[in-house]
Design an enzyme around this catalytic site. Structure first.
Site, short mmCIF file in Angstrom:
data_model
loop_
_atom_site.label_atom_id
_atom_site.label_comp_id
_atom_site.label_asym_id
_atom_site.label_seq_id
_atom_site.Cartn_x
_atom_site.Cartn_y
_atom_site.Cartn_z
N GLY A 74 -8.31 1.16 1.98
CA GLY A 74 -7.15 0.32 1.70
C GLY A 74 -6.42 0.00 2.99
CB ALA A 75 -7.61 0.25 6.40
CB SER A 76 -7.18 -5.17 4.61
OG SER A 76 -6.68 -5.12 3.29
CB SER A 77 -2.39 -5.44 3.90
OG SER A 77 -2.57 -5.00 2.56
N GLY A 78 -0.51 -3.28 4.73
CA GLY A 78 0.47 -2.31 4.28
C GLY A 78 0.34 -0.93 4.89
CB ILE A 79 0.84 2.41 3.30
CG1 ILE A 79 2.28 2.22 2.84
CG2 ILE A 79 0.56 3.86 3.66
CD1 ILE A 79 2.58 2.85 1.49
N GLY A 80 -1.91 1.45 4.51
CA GLY A 80 -3.22 1.79 5.05
C GLY A 80 -3.45 1.22 6.43
CB SER A 96 3.94 5.58 -6.29
OG SER A 96 5.22 5.05 -6.58
CE1 TYR A 101 1.20 1.02 -7.73
CE2 TYR A 101 3.13 2.22 -8.48
CZ TYR A 101 2.28 1.84 -7.46
OH TYR A 101 2.50 2.29 -6.18
#
Length: 360
Positions: free
Chosen positions: A15-21, A144, A157
């Site tokens: 999950g590294a393409s955006s955000g926290i990752g 979360s 979610y």
């Protein structure tokens, strides 16, 4: 349980393409770790690897969908193939659907569960054989605060995030029973300013939001790097999340009442967004491949995250607070005693002045 220093680790960030990752992968690489980055977005991964290599970091990309176990397994296998081992697995992918339960299609609910919960389990299953072979390592799962306390309009979610906590508790005890020193950490952020809300499928008629305040993605990345070298069971990110956790423990019914009053409006912006607008429930949105979202004006700092990453100072602060409380209570007792003694002296003086024997 001992974990390697960051600069000696091989780390997979899913999950590294955006955000926290994305922010976590950048921080790991800056600290000298060799990273394998993965997501569905090939353009996002390409730009991330390019950014890491520009500052001298070491990175390899694997395009994968976490709902397909063989693709998740390929991430772990690639780490071993490229760098000889796997030390830390960071699992961050998540998608969102904002709607009331009666407006959610069964297949939409299932898709959120497949990515946000089943994908987390697949990540652990793929990483564990390699971590066991090394004899130590870290599984870091990004959940979360909604895994502790749910909000309206996000039932799939929240269900998935609650499921992550249950899954990790089972896994943690199994590893303890086997005597295998693998750290299993549940990272629970508050509202974080990432493109998560840009990417969400919404049936609210507007772009969704999280209840403010927001926190910067770097706070979560800092926590991830900390638990990658310091075994930690749970790490809550953001003071607002800690307050929510405390309120949930004290009075869930109070939170029910507050969220019924305010929880719906706080998750709506004034920006129109239709149900058929681009979202990442089934396909990635490459133009959102960035770390930060659109809520910079609502971002605030967090104090207790820093304390949690500096436990000696944290416990010193707690001890000091307890000491001050004891001193205060002793001081109150002392002055109460003095007041009582003075009052008794005055009483005896008055009695003596009236001619009564002392003590009567």
């Amino acid at each position: 349980m001992q974990l390697k220093p960051i600069n000696q680790q091989v780390v997979a960030v899913v999950g590294a393409s955006s955000g926290i990752g994305r922010e976590a992968a950048l921080q790991f690489a800056r600290r000298g770790a060799k990273v394998v980055v993965s997501a569905r977005s090939q353009p996002g991964l390409a730009s991330l690897v390019d950014e890491i290599r520009r500052f001298g970091g070491v990175a390899t990309a694997v395009v994968a969908d976490v709902t397909v176990f063989d693709q998740v397994k390929a991430i772990a296998d690639k780490a071993v193939e490229e760098y000889g081992r796997l030390d830390t697995w960071v699992h961050a992918p998540a998608v969102a659907l904002f709607a009331t339960v009666d407006n959610i299609k069964p297949e939409e609910f299932q898709r959120v569960i497949d990515i946000n919960l089943t994908g987390q389990a697949y990540g652990a299953m793929a990483a564990l054989p390699h971590l066991k072979r090394e004899g130590r390592g870290a599984l870091i799962h990004i959940s979360s605060m909604l895994g502790r306390r749910s909000l309206p309009l996000q039932s799939p979610y929240c269900a998935a995030k609650h499921g992550i906590e249950g899954f990790l508790e089972s896994l943690r005890v199994e590893l303890q029973h086997e005597g295998i020193p693998i750290s299993v950490t549940n990272v629970m952020p508050a509202s974080i300013n990432t493109p998560f809300y840009n990417n969400a499928l919404t049936k609210l008629g507007v772009k969704p939001s999280a209840p403010p305040p927001y926190y910067d993605p770097s706070l979560v990345a800092n926590a991830i790097l900390y638990v990658a070298s310091h075994p930690t069971r749970d790490f809550i990110v953001g003071d607002a999340a800690r307050a929510l956790d405390l309120l949930q423990r004290i009075s869930p019914s109070l939170l029910d009442y507050l969220f019924a009053l305010f929880g719906f409006q706080l998750q709506r912006t004034n920006e129109p967004k239709s149900e058929d607008a681009p979202n990442n429930l089934y396909e990635p949105i490459p133009y959102h491949d960035r770390v930060k979202g659109d809520f910079n004006n609502l971002v605030i700092p967090s104090f207790f995250d820093w304390l949690d990453m500096n436990p000696l100072l944290k416990w010193s602060a707690i001890a000091s607070s307890v000491g001050l409380a004891l001193l205060a209570s002793q001081s109150l007792y002392f002055w109460s005693y003095v007041e009582s003694a003075i009052a008794r002296s005055v009483e005896l003086t008055l009695l003596a002045a009236q001619g009564f024997p002392n003590g009567q």
